[in-house]
Design a protein around this motif. Sequence first.
Motif, PDB file in Angstrom:
ATOM      1  N   UNK A 383      31.045  41.405  58.233  1.00  0.00           N
ATOM      2  CA  UNK A 383      30.330  40.562  57.257  1.00  0.00           C
ATOM      3  C   UNK A 383      29.893  41.347  56.027  1.00  0.00           C
ATOM      4  N   UNK A 384      30.714  42.293  55.600  1.00  0.00           N
ATOM      5  CA  UNK A 384      30.267  43.219  54.559  1.00  0.00           C
ATOM      6  C   UNK A 384      30.003  42.557  53.216  1.00  0.00           C
ATOM      7  N   UNK A 385      30.656  41.425  52.934  1.00  0.00           N
ATOM      8  CA  UNK A 385      30.421  40.797  51.640  1.00  0.00           C
ATOM      9  C   UNK A 385      29.187  39.901  51.640  1.00  0.00           C
ATOM     10  N   UNK A 386      28.563  39.731  52.805  1.00  0.00           N
ATOM     11  CA  UNK A 386      27.276  39.033  52.864  1.00  0.00           C
ATOM     12  C   UNK A 386      26.464  39.658  53.985  1.00  0.00           C
ATOM     13  N   UNK A 387      26.208  40.935  53.844  1.00  0.00           N
ATOM     14  CA  UNK A 387      25.482  41.669  54.870  1.00  0.00           C
ATOM     15  C   UNK A 387      24.042  41.161  54.994  1.00  0.00           C
ATOM     16  N   UNK A 388      23.521  40.614  53.911  1.00  0.00           N
ATOM     17  CA  UNK A 388      22.155  40.074  53.948  1.00  0.00           C
ATOM     18  C   UNK A 388      22.036  38.936  54.953  1.00  0.00           C
ATOM     19  N   UNK A 389      23.046  38.058  54.982  1.00  0.00           N
ATOM     20  CA  UNK A 389      23.034  36.954  55.939  1.00  0.00           C
ATOM     21  C   UNK A 389      23.102  37.490  57.365  1.00  0.00           C
ATOM     22  N   UNK A 390      23.991  38.441  57.595  1.00  0.00           N
ATOM     23  CA  UNK A 390      24.110  39.047  58.929  1.00  0.00           C
ATOM     24  C   UNK A 390      22.791  39.654  59.366  1.00  0.00           C
ATOM     25  N   UNK A 391      22.199  40.462  58.524  1.00  0.00           N
ATOM     26  CA  UNK A 391      20.941  41.128  58.892  1.00  0.00           C
ATOM     27  C   UNK A 391      19.813  40.134  59.135  1.00  0.00           C
ATOM     28  N   UNK A 392      19.754  39.108  58.329  1.00  0.00           N
ATOM     29  CA  UNK A 392      18.682  38.118  58.501  1.00  0.00           C
ATOM     30  C   UNK A 392      18.797  37.429  59.856  1.00  0.00           C
ATOM     31  N   UNK A 393      19.989  37.011  60.212  1.00  0.00           N
ATOM     32  CA  UNK A 393      20.169  36.281  61.473  1.00  0.00           C
ATOM     33  C   UNK A 393      20.011  37.198  62.687  1.00  0.00           C
ATOM     34  N   UNK A 394      20.531  38.411  62.581  1.00  0.00           N
ATOM     35  CA  UNK A 394      20.424  39.356  63.696  1.00  0.00           C
ATOM     36  C   UNK A 394      18.974  39.757  63.925  1.00  0.00           C
ATOM     37  N   UNK A 395      18.260  40.052  62.854  1.00  0.00           N
ATOM     38  CA  UNK A 395      16.875  40.491  63.002  1.00  0.00           C
ATOM     39  C   UNK A 395      15.965  39.338  63.413  1.00  0.00           C
ATOM     40  N   UNK A 396      16.291  38.111  63.009  1.00  0.00           N
ATOM     41  CA  UNK A 396      15.552  36.958  63.530  1.00  0.00           C
ATOM     42  C   UNK A 396      15.689  36.898  65.052  1.00  0.00           C
ATOM     43  N   UNK A 397      16.914  37.095  65.525  1.00  0.00           N
ATOM     44  CA  UNK A 397      17.157  37.093  66.975  1.00  0.00           C
ATOM     45  C   UNK A 397      16.368  38.203  67.659  1.00  0.00           C
TER      46      UNK A 397
END
Length: 403
Positions: A383-397
């Motif tokens: 998800x390198x072109x939207x790493x912000x989305x990945x981090x937000x969802x992973x850290x929410x979890x």
Amino acid sequence: MGLLFKRDFHDEFGTWALGFIPYGGIDFGEITAVAQAVGDGDDSAFYEAWVAAGDRFSTEAIDTLAKGRQAVARDLFLKASECYATAKHPIFGFPVDPGLVEAFRKQTAAFDQAMALSKTPVTPMRIPFEKGSLPAYFIPAVDYPDSVRPLLILTNGYDGTVTDMYFASAVAALNRGYHCLLFDGPGQGELLIEQGVSLRPDWETVVSAVIDVAVTLPLVDVARIAISGWSLGGYLAPRAASGDARIAACIADPGVPSLPDSFRQLIINVLGASPEAVADLGKMDQQLLDQIWHLFTNNRKLSWSVVQRGFWVNGVNDLRAYLTSLDLYTMSGRESLIRCPTLLTMAQNDSLSTAATAFYESLTCPKTLLTFSADRGAGDHCELMNRSLLNRRVLDWLDDVFA
């Protein structure tokens, strides 16, 4: 989007930097300037353009530090480290190019200087491991530099660096209240480039050594230790969780249950081989092996991935030995050993994540599968072109797991 770099091979590596922009990486204009400097040049041109950019940032950092602007100097050293890390990707492999070693040393020096200038004290560490040690950094959470907090251990894959991992994952986690521990294991960074130590499949052995040290740190909540791996780390992190009960949460980006299965499917799909013919990769018929070799060596990306990078990282000299080594990188039979809550990711266009669903279904622990789509700009590898989305969802979890 179209190519920033004229060559597809260079564009794949050069655009990693786009994913790091939200986390303090170099800006879009700097990336495009490097791309223009590379032009239609070869791997040497790519290397030289990125090293030149790193040198500029390093010089600016030194000048800024002399004026007492530590925070600005820190940011510039981080940008320099990113440039040096990017420079060496196309020449990453064996025989080891002297430029690879030089860029790695510059990258490490710049990263160390940045960490030394952090507001919250960063602890560079040497983690005892077998007959040597692993380089590591313990970085306290931004708003909790003196508090006992959950720890997120970050593990790389094949050719990522500590710098890449810092931008891709650590900055977001640090801002969310997690302490972070970054390290190079066998086959990665310092251990591979400086010491010649190859990758190994039993990553639980590696991470257990890391945790042995982590639990002695006074700021670590030993009941809330998570591990997160990206790229090949999507295999390494679950493998670690299957062998160390101190891991309280596991994140695999993407979920990778088996490296040999991925190669088997490639050979079946591209060369039309039967499943029986590829059942044992190390004992395949020589004629099929020759076809595979022709496929790999006539494709720049596959040649780099397997012959240039893969042989070196795995400590082998030929294709049969490489494919034999892959058979060890599997979670088969170990799925039930993972007891902690586990998160797997699956990006729409990431070939490495094709088995994530099957991996998810095989797990018996509390589990979550997050999918990422191209229409959100998050469909590619890690998800390198939207790493912000990945981090937000992973850290929410992770927040919910550790609540």
